[in-house]
Design a protein around this motif. Structure first.
Motif, PDB file in Angstrom:
ATOM      1  N   CYS A  54       0.795  -1.220   0.000  1.00  0.00           N
ATOM      2  CA  CYS A  54       0.000   0.000   0.000  1.00  0.00           C
ATOM      3  C   CYS A  54       0.833   1.278   0.000  1.00  0.00           C
ATOM      4  CB  CYS A  54      -0.935   0.038   1.203  1.00  0.00           C
ATOM      5  SG  CYS A  54      -1.607  -1.573   1.674  1.00  0.00           S
ATOM      6  N   THR A  55       2.054   1.179   0.493  1.00  0.00           N
ATOM      7  CA  THR A  55       2.834   2.396   0.706  1.00  0.00           C
ATOM      8  C   THR A  55       3.136   3.137  -0.599  1.00  0.00           C
ATOM      9  OG1 THR A  55       4.799   3.304   1.778  1.00  0.00           O
ATOM     10  CG2 THR A  55       5.097   1.197   0.659  1.00  0.00           C
ATOM     11  N   ALA A  56       3.224   2.406  -1.710  1.00  0.00           N
ATOM     12  CA  ALA A  56       3.554   3.037  -2.992  1.00  0.00           C
ATOM     13  C   ALA A  56       2.597   4.183  -3.286  1.00  0.00           C
ATOM     14  CB  ALA A  56       3.505   1.989  -4.111  1.00  0.00           C
ATOM     15  N   CYS A  57       1.315   4.003  -2.993  1.00  0.00           N
ATOM     16  CA  CYS A  57       0.343   5.073  -3.242  1.00  0.00           C
ATOM     17  C   CYS A  57      -0.022   5.833  -1.975  1.00  0.00           C
ATOM     18  CB  CYS A  57      -0.929   4.476  -3.854  1.00  0.00           C
ATOM     19  SG  CYS A  57      -0.628   3.733  -5.465  1.00  0.00           S
ATOM     20  N   HIS A  58      -0.173   5.094  -0.871  1.00  0.00           N
ATOM     21  CA  HIS A  58      -0.679   5.741   0.346  1.00  0.00           C
ATOM     22  C   HIS A  58       0.412   6.463   1.126  1.00  0.00           C
ATOM     23  CE1 HIS A  58      -4.920   4.455   0.299  1.00  0.00           C
ATOM     24  NE2 HIS A  58      -4.454   3.460  -0.434  1.00  0.00           N
ATOM     25  N   GLY A  59       1.672   6.222   0.787  1.00  0.00           N
ATOM     26  CA  GLY A  59       2.755   6.919   1.467  1.00  0.00           C
ATOM     27  C   GLY A  59       2.733   8.411   1.160  1.00  0.00           C
ATOM     28  N   VAL A  60       2.640   8.742  -0.121  1.00  0.00           N
ATOM     29  CA  VAL A  60       2.685  10.157  -0.513  1.00  0.00           C
ATOM     30  C   VAL A  60       1.350  10.663  -1.041  1.00  0.00           C
ATOM     31  CG1 VAL A  60       5.175  10.292  -0.926  1.00  0.00           C
ATOM     32  CG2 VAL A  60       3.664   9.460  -2.743  1.00  0.00           C
ATOM     33  N   VAL A  76      -0.553   9.236  -3.816  1.00  0.00           N
ATOM     34  CA  VAL A  76      -0.647   9.159  -5.275  1.00  0.00           C
ATOM     35  C   VAL A  76      -2.119   9.142  -5.707  1.00  0.00           C
ATOM     36  CG1 VAL A  76      -0.192   7.655  -7.279  1.00  0.00           C
ATOM     37  CG2 VAL A  76       1.550   7.942  -5.500  1.00  0.00           C
ATOM     38  N   LEU A  77      -2.483   9.959  -6.699  1.00  0.00           N
ATOM     39  CA  LEU A  77      -3.842  10.008  -7.250  1.00  0.00           C
ATOM     40  C   LEU A  77      -4.906  10.292  -6.195  1.00  0.00           C
ATOM     41  CD1 LEU A  77      -3.485   6.825  -9.517  1.00  0.00           C
ATOM     42  CD2 LEU A  77      -3.413   9.198 -10.312  1.00  0.00           C
ATOM     43  N   GLY A  78      -4.496  10.975  -5.131  1.00  0.00           N
ATOM     44  CA  GLY A  78      -5.461  11.326  -4.080  1.00  0.00           C
ATOM     45  C   GLY A  78      -5.686  10.228  -3.053  1.00  0.00           C
ATOM     46  N   ALA A  79      -4.788   9.253  -2.989  1.00  0.00           N
ATOM     47  CA  ALA A  79      -4.919   8.193  -1.973  1.00  0.00           C
ATOM     48  C   ALA A  79      -4.759   8.812  -0.579  1.00  0.00           C
ATOM     49  CB  ALA A  79      -3.846   7.128  -2.203  1.00  0.00           C
ATOM     50  N   PRO A  80      -5.646   8.458   0.348  1.00  0.00           N
ATOM     51  CA  PRO A  80      -5.495   8.973   1.715  1.00  0.00           C
ATOM     52  C   PRO A  80      -4.166   8.522   2.314  1.00  0.00           C
ATOM     53  CG  PRO A  80      -7.211   7.262   1.589  1.00  0.00           C
ATOM     54  CD  PRO A  80      -6.807   7.574   0.189  1.00  0.00           C
ATOM     55  N   LYS A  81      -3.416   9.454   2.864  1.00  0.00           N
ATOM     56  CA  LYS A  81      -2.045   9.164   3.303  1.00  0.00           C
ATOM     57  C   LYS A  81      -1.995   8.473   4.670  1.00  0.00           C
ATOM     58  CE  LYS A  81      -0.737  13.511   2.501  1.00  0.00           C
ATOM     59  NZ  LYS A  81      -1.903  14.020   1.745  1.00  0.00           N
ATOM     60  N   LEU A  82      -0.887   7.777   4.885  1.00  0.00           N
ATOM     61  CA  LEU A  82      -0.688   7.004   6.113  1.00  0.00           C
ATOM     62  C   LEU A  82      -0.911   7.859   7.361  1.00  0.00           C
ATOM     63  CD1 LEU A  82       0.336   4.394   7.559  1.00  0.00           C
ATOM     64  CD2 LEU A  82       2.628   5.364   7.405  1.00  0.00           C
ATOM     65  N   GLN A  83      -1.817   7.413   8.199  1.00  0.00           N
ATOM     66  CA  GLN A  83      -2.080   8.015   9.523  1.00  0.00           C
ATOM     67  C   GLN A  83      -2.280   9.522   9.449  1.00  0.00           C
ATOM     68  OE1 GLN A  83       1.123   6.175  11.748  1.00  0.00           O
ATOM     69  NE2 GLN A  83       0.174   4.160  11.575  1.00  0.00           N
ATOM     70  N   ASN A  84      -2.908   9.956   8.355  1.00  0.00           N
ATOM     71  CA  ASN A  84      -3.200  11.369   8.157  1.00  0.00           C
ATOM     72  C   ASN A  84      -4.704  11.575   8.408  1.00  0.00           C
ATOM     73  OD1 ASN A  84      -4.129  13.755   6.726  1.00  0.00           O
ATOM     74  ND2 ASN A  84      -2.051  13.898   5.904  1.00  0.00           N
ATOM     75  N   ALA A  85      -5.015  12.181   9.529  1.00  0.00           N
ATOM     76  CA  ALA A  85      -6.414  12.312   9.960  1.00  0.00           C
ATOM     77  C   ALA A  85      -7.239  13.102   8.945  1.00  0.00           C
ATOM     78  CB  ALA A  85      -6.474  12.974  11.328  1.00  0.00           C
ATOM     79  N   ALA A  86      -6.658  14.167   8.377  1.00  0.00           N
ATOM     80  CA  ALA A  86      -7.410  15.003   7.441  1.00  0.00           C
ATOM     81  C   ALA A  86      -7.829  14.204   6.209  1.00  0.00           C
ATOM     82  CB  ALA A  86      -6.563  16.203   7.025  1.00  0.00           C
ATOM     83  N   ASP A  87      -6.999  13.228   5.820  1.00  0.00           N
ATOM     84  CA  ASP A  87      -7.322  12.394   4.661  1.00  0.00           C
ATOM     85  C   ASP A  87      -8.329  11.303   5.018  1.00  0.00           C
ATOM     86  OD1 ASP A  87      -5.556  13.886   3.236  1.00  0.00           O
ATOM     87  OD2 ASP A  87      -4.073  12.308   2.944  1.00  0.00           O
ATOM     88  N   TRP A  88      -8.199  10.731   6.205  1.00  0.00           N
ATOM     89  CA  TRP A  88      -9.006   9.551   6.553  1.00  0.00           C
ATOM     90  C   TRP A  88     -10.327   9.872   7.240  1.00  0.00           C
ATOM     91  CZ3 TRP A  88      -8.594   4.918   4.575  1.00  0.00           C
ATOM     92  CH2 TRP A  88      -7.364   4.514   4.037  1.00  0.00           C
ATOM     93  N   GLN A  89     -10.313  10.859   8.127  1.00  0.00           N
ATOM     94  CA  GLN A  89     -11.494  11.067   8.971  1.00  0.00           C
ATOM     95  C   GLN A  89     -12.770  11.302   8.161  1.00  0.00           C
ATOM     96  OE1 GLN A  89     -10.931  10.581  12.476  1.00  0.00           O
ATOM     97  NE2 GLN A  89     -13.062  10.038  12.039  1.00  0.00           N
ATOM     98  N   PRO A  90     -12.734  12.160   7.105  1.00  0.00           N
ATOM     99  CA  PRO A  90     -13.970  12.376   6.339  1.00  0.00           C
ATOM    100  C   PRO A  90     -14.509  11.091   5.708  1.00  0.00           C
ATOM    101  CG  PRO A  90     -12.287  13.996   5.750  1.00  0.00           C
ATOM    102  CD  PRO A  90     -11.624  12.977   6.620  1.00  0.00           C
ATOM    103  N   ARG A  91     -13.614  10.215   5.255  1.00  0.00           N
ATOM    104  CA  ARG A  91     -14.056   8.946   4.653  1.00  0.00           C
ATOM    105  C   ARG A  91     -14.723   8.072   5.698  1.00  0.00           C
ATOM    106  NH1 ARG A  91     -11.366   7.790  -0.332  1.00  0.00           N
ATOM    107  NH2 ARG A  91      -9.938   9.466  -0.855  1.00  0.00           N
TER     108      ARG A  91
END
Ligand code: HEC
Length: 133
Positions: A65-71, A73-88
């Motif tokens: 998963c890290t290939a996309c979710h690390g940085v 990529v294409l709007g993938a929610p980032k690792l342990q990033n609340a702003a990316d994950w919480q709304p989902r």
């Protein structure tokens, strides 16, 4: 005569000792190959895989998963990033987010490209990605 008898005793004890060593290493060998055998019987590991027990969410994330979710990529929610994950999580709930990772959603490939992951492996990887948010 006496020397012969001594040699016979010596030979016998030598073989007895050697025999018990051989026995011991057989037991050790069986002990060493046992875990591999039982994992294969359970069908948990692909043929030829080294038995390593269940993978952790972090191991799965690092592998697939890290290939996309690390940085992101294409709007993938980032690792342990609340702003990316919480709304989902708020909008869909954990189970729906998990299902989407299994079947794929938009640019997110089904099972996150992890060919040998089970659905529970995907769950563990998501739990790791949202840990501490
Ligand atoms: C090829 C890039 C890529 C890989 C590899 C990848 N993802 Fe994703 N993932 C994405 C993108 C892009 C999104 C955002 C999709 C969207 O909502 O439009 C996403 C979204 C998600 C979501 C949120 C789904 C939702 O409903 O909001 C989860 C959960 C997820 N990925 C889990 C994983 C897991 C677990 C792995 C590894 C086993 C993985 N992803 C590997 C690109 C990837």
């Amino acid at each position: 005569m006496k020397v012969k008898a001594f040699l016979a005793v010596l030979a016998a004890s030598c073989c007895f000792i050697a025999g018990s060593f051989a026995q011991e290493s057989n037991d050790e060998l069986i002990e060493r190959i046992k875990p591999v055998g039982s994992v294969n019987v359970a069908g948990a590991a692909p043929a030829g895989a080294v038995a390593s027990g269940p993978r952790t969410g972090k191991e799965i994330y690092d592998g697939a998963c890290t290939a996309c979710h690390g940085v992101g990529v294409l709007g993938a929610p980032k690792l342990q990033n609340a702003a990316d994950w919480q709304p989902r999580l708020d909008e869909k709930g954990f189970d729906q987010v998990w299902k989407n990772a299994i079947s794929g959603i938009n640019a997110m490939p089904a099972m996150g490209t992890c060919g040998d992951c089970t659905e529970d492996d995907i769950k563990a990887a998501i739990e790791y990605m949202i840990e501490g948010i």
